[in-house]
Scaffold this active site. Sequence first.
Site, short mmCIF file in Angstrom:
data_model
loop_
_atom_site.label_atom_id
_atom_site.label_comp_id
_atom_site.label_asym_id
_atom_site.label_seq_id
_atom_site.Cartn_x
_atom_site.Cartn_y
_atom_site.Cartn_z
N GLY A 17 0.81 -1.22 0.00
CA GLY A 17 0.00 0.00 0.00
C GLY A 17 0.84 1.26 0.00
O GLY A 17 0.54 2.23 -0.70
N CYS A 18 1.91 1.26 0.78
CA CYS A 18 2.77 2.44 0.88
C CYS A 18 3.53 2.68 -0.42
O CYS A 18 3.74 3.82 -0.83
CB CYS A 18 3.74 2.30 2.05
SG CYS A 18 2.89 2.23 3.63
#
EC number: 1.11.1.24
Length: 162
Positions: free
Chosen positions: A48-49
């Site tokens: 996600g990051c």
Amino acid sequence: MREDAVKEGDKAPDFELERQDGGLFRLYELLKEKNVVLYFYPKDNTPGCTKQACEFRDQYEAFARLGAEVVGISSDTLESHQKFEAVHHLPFTLLSDKGGRVRSLYGVPRKLLLLPGRVTYIIDQTGTVRYVFDSMNKPLEHVSTALEVLKTISHERNTQNV
């Protein structure tokens, strides 16, 4: 969000942290020149990051045209940030908040009591928080939402200068 969390309309707390190039970053120095998209994220090189950082990278020119600078903060080390930046060709500043002092200053919540939260603050040049977006599971929406808010700020500024 925590009760003591920084909210829309609040003055953004100033802070100083070391940049990935070893220099010092101070929020209010940057605000003299630009609006700031300050985003807290859990960890370098996680799915996600990485998606979020790459989307900020891909939209970086749009942020620049709107007079804004993107700044990412996590508790990862400077070395981790340097690798993350190099691998993904990130054109913006990543700051290392070891110990979570700045995260705490902003009241960014933890998720499931363990994971550092994912929260984005749009701060105008007066130091006022114009928008807060808190979503762990929608990393790309942090970017699109930030662009929409900045377009509104830019439009407001342009109509005041007419």
